[in-house]
Design a protein around this motif. Structure first.
Motif, short mmCIF file in Angstrom:
data_model
loop_
_atom_site.label_atom_id
_atom_site.label_comp_id
_atom_site.label_asym_id
_atom_site.label_seq_id
_atom_site.Cartn_x
_atom_site.Cartn_y
_atom_site.Cartn_z
N UNK A 54 8.04 -1.48 2.48
CA UNK A 54 7.61 -0.10 2.28
C UNK A 54 7.00 0.15 0.91
N UNK A 55 6.40 -0.87 0.30
CA UNK A 55 5.82 -0.73 -1.03
C UNK A 55 4.31 -0.47 -0.91
N UNK A 56 3.82 0.45 -1.73
CA UNK A 56 2.39 0.75 -1.69
C UNK A 56 1.81 0.77 -3.09
N UNK A 57 0.54 0.38 -3.17
CA UNK A 57 -0.15 0.24 -4.45
C UNK A 57 -1.59 0.68 -4.28
N UNK A 58 -2.15 1.21 -5.37
CA UNK A 58 -3.58 1.45 -5.48
C UNK A 58 -4.12 0.54 -6.56
N UNK A 59 -5.07 -0.32 -6.19
CA UNK A 59 -5.61 -1.32 -7.10
C UNK A 59 -7.09 -1.05 -7.30
#
Length: 791
Positions: A54-59
């Motif tokens: 359930x981990x989210x990132x904006x790269x």
């Protein structure tokens, strides 16, 4: 004008993973790579074949990137981590789905021939008398960022040039940045035939099989059109040779969305920003804010959170966040007829307040929750209140000869949870002294508006309006998932997760200001009732202090503790080594320092509050890059290259604890230095030792170009990012569906009469025309290049 590519990645879960441990399970984690550069490592989920992350990132990625890949690994404490499989997604697949991907993807076996990276510098030309070429010349100059295949952290690359069944080779030892500078020539048997020139790079091994490092293919017919090609070429993989059937390694559920934005000069967004600011200001004179109402009505549920986040950042930059939130509260209260449903939906007001709390209150949250969360992780006690879930084998023994009973477990668990809850609520009450001023003002407005809108409702409604955001949407989610709020580096294990969940339930009950409802639904929560009742009293006292505090009270403390929006702030202990003309010593050169990144400086000292500190002015930083693992025996070392007033170049090496900490510091520094004028285009990823660079073996320390290109483009999006009003205005322009018909007839009649629609449509048309002009210019540029190649 700038181009911005942002990749949203959400690693949801996995299923049917293979068994890697003797216990019949695995300990999986994921590593995310952009073109084989590791940027993210998820937490390890212990003892499961169906992990949930359930981990989210904006790269933020450079527009020229090729592939995003996720490697699933099994963590081992005593041996090297096992490889489970990987998922690779090409950029073309992401651009073909602008709405994003949300699906299960099968893991595939990791083929060494596919795990290639780097670029090679080539010059290829056709030679001959007259119009018919007779010879083919391939000059191999150098390569950079090749894959590391040997145990010493490097490779022994040799290049193999093949044409028409003939091949020639040249080798360079112990370098991932080899410089060959050799020419290879071949006779053209049939100048008109469409044959291929292949340039392959391999790692030479004395005993074992040579390792493949990548290849580039060239068409002879295409070369005849251009006569010569020169440049850096991306090394591609060999043909895949998966030995296992698809799906036998399990699968990952992923959500990915690539967004390419062309950010125009500020002058193009100024009319839209001014119109939004005017709309926020109109409600102060008793008029309805037509434009914000239009955004509220036309924004879909799918992108409401993103639009709210962009609006919050834009108004923070304009200094109008108080007015914006005040206006949204009034709009929401106007639509609400039943007090019990207030702020329960995912409206623009709710989403905007959530975003505001994360941007302006994260430092406050860390100070408030940090001690309690750390205590729970350190205690590692078994806590359970539900009799149906009590496991006596997990609880252990009460004494030497007596096994604990169910009643013993519940009693001890109740005492622990009451201790945690009392500690947290006492800290919350004390936090009224250091709660950021912006948060105080937002809660003041919310409390007073609810009180004015529902004067006849129960007296606790004005408190619930505040707690619905503070407790239910901010504090409780952070307790349940401390890693997602940067409170911990790793996810909690199963035992600690249950403790956190029970504490979050207790905080939610306190936030609802009603113990009877909770106890009727979950009667096993009754033992916590004394602590919950005390917590409700403390929470009301805290809200009262916030609402009725004056801005003049303790202003110095408020100013010091409030978040300075738009400034980059990061701090923590790191191991540092500073070098000018000194050689790297044989023993470990790193010493522990407390490093602080502020708006204009990077400072470091031996203690956190030391008065003696050194610093680097951010405008003097020329590059922030990674260091090869073989240099210091660590894969998490970065270097900061800066120039002094005398022109002398200085390098500061920082050793981080993990790949996540490394990339967080890289991202923060790169974004803080994004507008520096004198940045470097290339650098040395190695160190200068024994009178040569360890990466490319060059002997000149200064005065020559580095052997690898700098990577200013790959950064992680964080809550403390500096505000970019042009980007936020562009995202609002793209994110709001301006052409959707408003659902409210009242709003439709209001905006028809107002001049706001006329102004809005004129501004939107100007933005569309500006983007169309940029796209036409790009098409013309590519067309001219194509025509030039043809001629």
């Amino acid at each position: 004008m700038a181009k911005r590519s942002t990749l949203f990645i959400r690693i949801v879960e996995g299923k049917n993973l293979p068994i890697k441990d003797i216990t019949g399970s695995s300990d999986p984690y994921c590593i995310v790579r952009i073109d084989n550069e590791a940027i993210i490592r998820t937490a390890t989920i212990w003892k499961t074949l169906s992990p949930f992350w359930g981990e989210e990132y904006n790269v933020h990625v450079p527009p020229s990137f090729h592939t995003v890949s996720l490697h699933v690994m099994d963590e081992d404490s005593l041996s090297r981590d096992d490889v489970i499989g990987k998922v690779s997604i090409r950029k073309e697949a992401l651009t073909a789905k602008p709405q994003g991907l949300d699906c299960w993807m099968n893991l595939t076996e990791i083929d060494p021939d596919e795990e290639v990276q780097g670029e090679i510098h080539l010059q290829i030309s056709l030679l001959g008398d007259g119009k018919v070429p007779r010879r083919l010349r391939c000059r191999v100059l150098e390569a950079r960022d090749l894959a590391k295949k040997d145990r010493n952290g490097a490779s022994d690359p040799f290049v193999r040039v093949r044409y028409n069944g003939k091949s020639q080779e040249s080798v360079v030892k112990k370098s991932c940045y080899p410089r060959w500078n050799e020419s290879f020539e071949f006779e053209l048997d049939d100048p008109l035939a469409d044959s291929l020139l292949t340039v392959e790079v391999w790692d030479w091994d004395l005993v074992s099989k040579n390792d493949f490092l990548g290849k580039v293919l060239f068409s002879i017919n295409r070369l005849q059109l251009a006569q010569q090609e020169e440049g850096w070429f991306h090394l591609g993989p060999d043909e895949p040779k998966h030995s296992q059937d698809e799906g036998t390694l399990g699968s990952l559920r992923l959500q990915l969305r690539l967004r390419d934005e062309t950010v125009l000069p500020s002058s193009h967004y100024k009319p839209l920003t001014e119109l939004l600011s005017q709309s926020v200001g109109t409600h102060l004179n008793g008029n309805w804010p037509d434009l914000i109402m239009l955004i509220d009505e036309t924004t879909t549920s799918e992108n409401r959170q993103e639009v709210a986040n962009n609006l919050v950042k834009l108004f923070l930059g304009q200094g109008l966040i108080k007015e914006f939130l005040d206006m949204l509260f009034k709009l929401e209260l106007e639509k609400t007829t039943e007090p019990n449903t207030l702020f329960r939906s995912n409206s623009l007001a709710s989403k905007s307040m959530e975003s505001f709390l994360k941007v302006a209150g994260m430092q406050y949250l860390h100070r408030l929750l940090g001690p309690t969360i750390n205590r729970i992780f350190e205690d590692k006690k078994y806590v359970e209140l539900d009799p149906n879930k009590v496991e006596l084998k997990e609880a252990g023994c009460a004494g030497l000869h007596r096994v604990q009973t169910e009643a013993d477990v519940i009693q001890q668990s109740s005492a622990l949870l009451q201790s945690y809850l009392s500690e947290l609520m006492a800290a919350l009450l004390q936090s009224a002294l250091y709660c950021p001023l912006l948060l105080c003002q937002a809660f003041q407005q919310l409390y007073r508006q609810v009180q004015a809108r529902f004067p006849d409702a129960a007296s606790h409604m004005k408190f619930i309006a505040v707690t619905s955001f503070l407790c239910l949407r901010f504090i409780s989610p952070a307790i349940m998932s401390p890693k997602l709020f940067h409170l911990r580096e790793k996810h909690a294990d199963a035992r600690t997760s249950r403790t956190l969940l029970l504490l979050a339930k207790a905080v939610q009950t306190v936030g609802n200001l009603d113990t009877l409802v909770c106890c009727s639904k979950e009667p096993w929560m009754v033992p916590l009732q004394p602590a919950i009742q005390q917590g409700i009293s403390q929470l009301k006292d805290f809200i009262t202090r916030l609402v009725f505090c004056q801005e003049s009270e303790d202003l110095d403390l408020q100013t010091r503790m409030s978040l300075r929006c738009g400034s980059m702030e990061k701090e923590g202990f790191l191991f540092l080594h500073k070098t000018k003309d000194k050689c790297i010593p044989m023993t470990s050169p790193f010493k522990k320092y407390y490093v602080t990144l502020s708006k204009d400086l990077l400072s470091y000292s031996r203690a956190q509050h030391s008065k003696k500190s050194s610093f680097i002015s951010l405008p003097k930083i020329r590059a922030v890059e990674k260091v090869e693992e073989k240099c210091f025996g660590s894969a998490n070392v970065m270097q900061i290259i800066s120039s002094e007033d005398s022109g002398q170049q200085e390098t500061l090496y920082l050793d981080c604890k993990s790949v996540n900490e490394l990339n967080q510091w890289l991202s923060a520094l790169r974004k803080a230095c994004s507008h520096n004028a004198n940045t470097m285009s290339c650098y040395h990823p190695g160190i200068y030792k024994a009178e040569r660079w360890s990466c490319c073996h060059q002997k000149e320390k200064t005065g020559t170009a580095g052997c690898d290109k700098t990577r200013h483009g790959v950064t992680l999006q964080e809550w403390y990012d500096p505000l970019d009003p042009d980007l936020e205005a562009q995202l609002i322009y793209r994110g709001v569906e301006w052409r959707r018909r408003p659902a409210s007839s009242r709003l439709l009649n209001t905006v028809r009469k107002a001049d706001v629609l006329t102004s809005l449509f004129r501004i939107l048309q100007d933005l569309r025309d500006a983007h169309a002009a940029v796209e036409a210019k790009e098409r013309l540029k590519y067309r001219n290049v194509f025509l030039e190649l043809q001629t």
